[in-house]
Design a protein around this motif. Structure first.
Motif, PDB file in Angstrom:
ATOM      1  N   LEU A 425      39.571  31.375  97.721  1.00 45.69           N
ATOM      2  CA  LEU A 425      38.786  30.321  97.062  1.00 45.69           C
ATOM      3  C   LEU A 425      39.561  29.768  95.858  1.00 45.69           C
ATOM      4  CD1 LEU A 425      36.178  28.712  96.736  1.00 45.69           C
ATOM      5  CD2 LEU A 425      35.159  30.694  95.595  1.00 45.69           C
ATOM      6  N   MET A 426      40.211  30.664  95.107  1.00 44.93           N
ATOM      7  CA  MET A 426      41.040  30.201  93.978  1.00 44.93           C
ATOM      8  C   MET A 426      42.143  29.279  94.491  1.00 44.93           C
ATOM      9  SD  MET A 426      41.539  33.491  91.497  1.00 44.93           S
ATOM     10  CE  MET A 426      40.235  34.683  91.260  1.00 44.93           C
ATOM     11  N   ARG A 427      42.724  29.640  95.615  1.00 46.25           N
ATOM     12  CA  ARG A 427      43.786  28.802  96.199  1.00 46.25           C
ATOM     13  C   ARG A 427      43.243  27.412  96.538  1.00 46.25           C
ATOM     14  NH1 ARG A 427      48.393  27.207  95.934  1.00 46.25           N
ATOM     15  NH2 ARG A 427      49.199  29.328  95.917  1.00 46.25           N
ATOM     16  N   ARG A 428      42.019  27.360  97.087  1.00 45.88           N
ATOM     17  CA  ARG A 428      41.455  26.043  97.431  1.00 45.88           C
ATOM     18  C   ARG A 428      41.169  25.238  96.159  1.00 45.88           C
ATOM     19  NH1 ARG A 428      38.573  29.099 101.231  1.00 45.88           N
ATOM     20  NH2 ARG A 428      36.530  28.656 100.325  1.00 45.88           N
ATOM     21  N   ILE A 429      40.740  25.933  95.111  1.00 44.71           N
ATOM     22  CA  ILE A 429      40.516  25.238  93.826  1.00 44.71           C
ATOM     23  C   ILE A 429      41.845  24.677  93.315  1.00 44.71           C
ATOM     24  CG2 ILE A 429      39.934  25.614  91.393  1.00 44.71           C
ATOM     25  CD1 ILE A 429      37.809  27.666  92.425  1.00 44.71           C
ATOM     26  N   LYS A 430      42.876  25.508  93.374  1.00 44.08           N
ATOM     27  CA  LYS A 430      44.216  25.057  92.942  1.00 44.08           C
ATOM     28  C   LYS A 430      44.626  23.815  93.738  1.00 44.08           C
ATOM     29  CE  LYS A 430      48.694  25.343  91.700  1.00 44.08           C
ATOM     30  NZ  LYS A 430      49.143  24.761  90.427  1.00 44.08           N
ATOM     31  N   ASP A 431      44.456  23.871  95.052  1.00 45.71           N
ATOM     32  CA  ASP A 431      44.877  22.742  95.887  1.00 45.71           C
ATOM     33  C   ASP A 431      44.076  21.480  95.570  1.00 45.71           C
ATOM     34  OD1 ASP A 431      46.843  24.217  97.080  1.00 45.71           O
ATOM     35  OD2 ASP A 431      45.713  24.646  98.909  1.00 45.71           O
ATOM     36  N   ALA A 432      42.796  21.662  95.228  1.00 50.46           N
ATOM     37  CA  ALA A 432      41.962  20.493  94.932  1.00 50.46           C
ATOM     38  C   ALA A 432      42.431  19.798  93.654  1.00 50.46           C
ATOM     39  CB  ALA A 432      40.502  20.918  94.800  1.00 50.46           C
ATOM     40  N   TRP A 433      42.788  20.572  92.632  1.00 46.08           N
ATOM     41  CA  TRP A 433      43.233  19.980  91.365  1.00 46.08           C
ATOM     42  C   TRP A 433      44.678  19.486  91.477  1.00 46.08           C
ATOM     43  CZ3 TRP A 433      40.844  19.549  86.438  1.00 46.08           C
ATOM     44  CH2 TRP A 433      39.586  20.156  86.299  1.00 46.08           C
ATOM     45  N   ASP A 434      45.487  20.266  92.170  1.00 49.95           N
ATOM     46  CA  ASP A 434      46.948  20.056  92.123  1.00 49.95           C
ATOM     47  C   ASP A 434      47.509  20.090  93.550  1.00 49.95           C
ATOM     48  OD1 ASP A 434      49.640  20.012  91.332  1.00 49.95           O
ATOM     49  OD2 ASP A 434      49.690  22.163  90.895  1.00 49.95           O
ATOM     50  N   PRO A 435      47.197  19.048  94.346  1.00 47.71           N
ATOM     51  CA  PRO A 435      47.562  19.106  95.772  1.00 47.71           C
ATOM     52  C   PRO A 435      49.058  19.272  96.004  1.00 47.71           C
ATOM     53  CG  PRO A 435      46.368  17.057  95.241  1.00 47.71           C
ATOM     54  CD  PRO A 435      46.474  17.841  93.967  1.00 47.71           C
ATOM     55  N   ALA A 436      49.892  18.758  95.105  1.00 44.14           N
ATOM     56  CA  ALA A 436      51.341  18.885  95.324  1.00 44.14           C
ATOM     57  C   ALA A 436      51.868  20.226  94.832  1.00 44.14           C
ATOM     58  CB  ALA A 436      52.064  17.734  94.611  1.00 44.14           C
ATOM     59  N   GLY A 437      51.040  21.017  94.159  1.00 41.59           N
ATOM     60  CA  GLY A 437      51.453  22.349  93.715  1.00 41.59           C
ATOM     61  C   GLY A 437      52.543  22.330  92.663  1.00 41.59           C
ATOM     62  N   LEU A 438      52.539  21.312  91.789  1.00 43.30           N
ATOM     63  CA  LEU A 438      53.626  21.186  90.810  1.00 43.30           C
ATOM     64  C   LEU A 438      53.277  21.739  89.425  1.00 43.30           C
ATOM     65  CD1 LEU A 438      55.112  17.658  91.664  1.00 43.30           C
ATOM     66  CD2 LEU A 438      56.039  19.918  92.217  1.00 43.30           C
ATOM     67  N   LEU A 439      52.004  22.109  89.218  1.00 44.55           N
ATOM     68  CA  LEU A 439      51.651  22.599  87.884  1.00 44.55           C
ATOM     69  C   LEU A 439      51.757  24.114  87.811  1.00 44.55           C
ATOM     70  CD1 LEU A 439      48.666  20.802  86.146  1.00 44.55           C
ATOM     71  CD2 LEU A 439      51.055  20.948  85.491  1.00 44.55           C
TER      72      LEU A 439
END
Ligand code: MLT
Ligand code: ZN
Length: 455
Positions: A425-439
């Motif tokens: 679920l944390m991973r999905r939250i991360k992807d929702a905020w930061d889809p490119a994974g750059l932060l």
């Protein structure tokens, strides 16, 4: 134009690329964690922060937000090739309104507290690293410190914030209405997200009336078990602001480091209690220990007593490169858990000395491990020590990080602590905020674990 050229073209932003100039940004202050090489961008306005983030997004380069770089879990140590986004230049403090003040992310906690104190107020966050630690870093890591007992962690102090999203857009929740029950709590989600979801640029910080007079009590218990057994009595002290503990050996280490004699015996375990109130409120401890094991200080003198706890980190760092494990267990399990941790360390290596101190009221123990010979513990042994200690903590129903966060250092333990469903679920939250994974990639979550297959 290459990325450093694009960053240099941004107004109100300085850029460092020289190895010497970036050295203080790419390693943590303990010297254990080292990252980079990296470019350092130092914007002075929110617009410049946004421009830096947009330039990095366009170049596909990771961004690692950084405050005072006082973290202890490598959360702000950049992977090679990343841009460190230092927020220290955002250091303005606004006006107090509705009991809170908007402070730039780069305001240090010491400056925020001076600002508050000048108005008879306190920010309620007391860290030994407060001269360097910043408001933005405290928000991003949900920092705790000595006075959590009274004022809560940073989460409880934060009434709002402003942040730059990974695409450069600005989320402004600096002054939400005091009563606002609309939708998801975006501010709450960013607090403690360790720079992985957005870049916090301003924090609306709650200020409380300052304590009337601070009194510090030090109690030298003959053993850690005796100290823990006294917690119910100590928690009942009127006006309790902080309840901390340090092994006598840790206090003796500070005394040696400061070249200042400890005022009480260091054979057992010290408890430090800070009270919002005068000296006579301390009468309640007379039954706990004989007089020669109790010291009381108020006014200017209290810092002289408090330093035997507050300067432990500094004394440890002076002795070598510590392995820092910040764990918590329910207070009722503290005594056996502490003993099990000490046994586990001794079993793993006779060459390592545990230095134990922390926040007694919350069952929080800072397990600092030093090579007896000085210098650095080899990383393979450090991993083994981490394993034996954290396994004990989990067996006692505790947490592998009570205060310092996950960062990069504790990432492998997140799943053990929170379980695969919560990590997913944390991973999905991360992807929702930061889809490119750059932060801040690699902080909190392993970039490879739980990532959705790209479609
Ligand atoms: C402390 O409680 O002193 C801080 O968390 C710092 C540390 O653990 O070294
Ligand atoms: Zn601490």
């Amino acid at each position: 134009m290459d990325l450093s050229g694009a960053l240099r073209a941004i107004a109100d932003c300085s850029v460092l690329t020289d190895a010497d100039a970036v050295a203080g940004y790419v390693a943590d202050w303990t010297g254990r964690w080292r990252g980079g090489p990296a470019i350092v961008a130092r914007p002075r306005t929110v617009e410049a922060v946004s421009a830096v983030v947009r330039a990095c997004a366009a170049a596909g380069v990771p961004v690692v937000p950084q405050g005072g770089n006082t973290g202890l879990v490598a959360g702000a140590v950049p992977p090679a090739g990343a841009v460190v986004l230092s927020l220290r230049g955002l250091d303005a403090i606004g006006e107090v309104s509705d009991g809170a003040v908007v402070a730039g992310a780069g305001v240090t906690l010491a400056n925020l507290e001076s600002f508050a104190a000048a108005r008879g107020l306190t920010c309620g966050l007391s860290l030994a690293s407060g001269e360097s630690a910043t408001v933005g870093g405290a928000a991003a890591t949900n920092a705790g410190g000595a006075e959590v007992l009274r004022y809560g962690t940073a989460r409880a102090r934060i009434a709002g914030l402003r942040a730059v999203l990974p695409d450069g857009a600005v989320l402004d929740r600096r002054r939400p209405p005091p009563k606002d029950n609309t939708g998801y709590d975006l501010v709450g989600q960013l607090v403690g997200s360790e720079g992985t979801l957005a870049v916090i640029t301003d924090v609306t910080w709650r200020l409380d009336p300052a304590p009337r007079a601070r009194t510090v009590l030090a109690l030298a218990f003959p053993s850690p078990d005796a100290a823990v057994a006294a917690v119910p009595v100590l928690r009942g002290l009127p006006g309790l602001l902080a309840l901390e503990w340090s092994d006598g050996a840790a206090v003796a280490r500070v005394a040696g480091h400061l070249d200042a004699p400890a005022p009480l015996p260091t054979d057992g375990c010290w408890v430090f209690a800070e009270l919002d109130g005068p000296l006579d409120a301390a009468g309640a401890v007379d039954d706990l220990l004989p007089d020669d094991r109790i010291a009381v200080a108020e006014g200017e003198d209290r810092l002289r007593l408090w330093r035997f706890r507050a300067r432990t980190t500094e004394a440890v760092a002076a002795a070598g490169v510590p392995v820092k494990l910040d764990v918590g267990v329910p207070v009722e399990s503290l005594a056996p858990a502490r003993a099990a941790i000490v046994d586990a360390v001794a079993g793993a290596s006779p060459d390592v000395e545990p230095v134990l101190f922390g926040h007694l009221a919350e069952g929080n123990l800072h397990v600092n491990l030093l090579a007896r010979a000085g210098g650095r513990i080899p990383e393979q042994l450090a991993d083994r020590l981490e394993g034996v200690v954290l396994e004990r903590v989990l067996a006692f129903g505790g947490t592998v990080s009570a205060e310092h966060g996950i960062g990069r250092a504790k990432r492998a333990w997140l799943g053990r602590q929170r379980g695969p469903e919560q990590v997913a679920l944390m991973r999905r939250i991360k992807d929702a905020w930061d889809p490119a994974g750059l932060l801040n990639p690699g902080a909190v979550l392993d970039p490879e674990v739980g990532r959705r297959p790209s479609s």
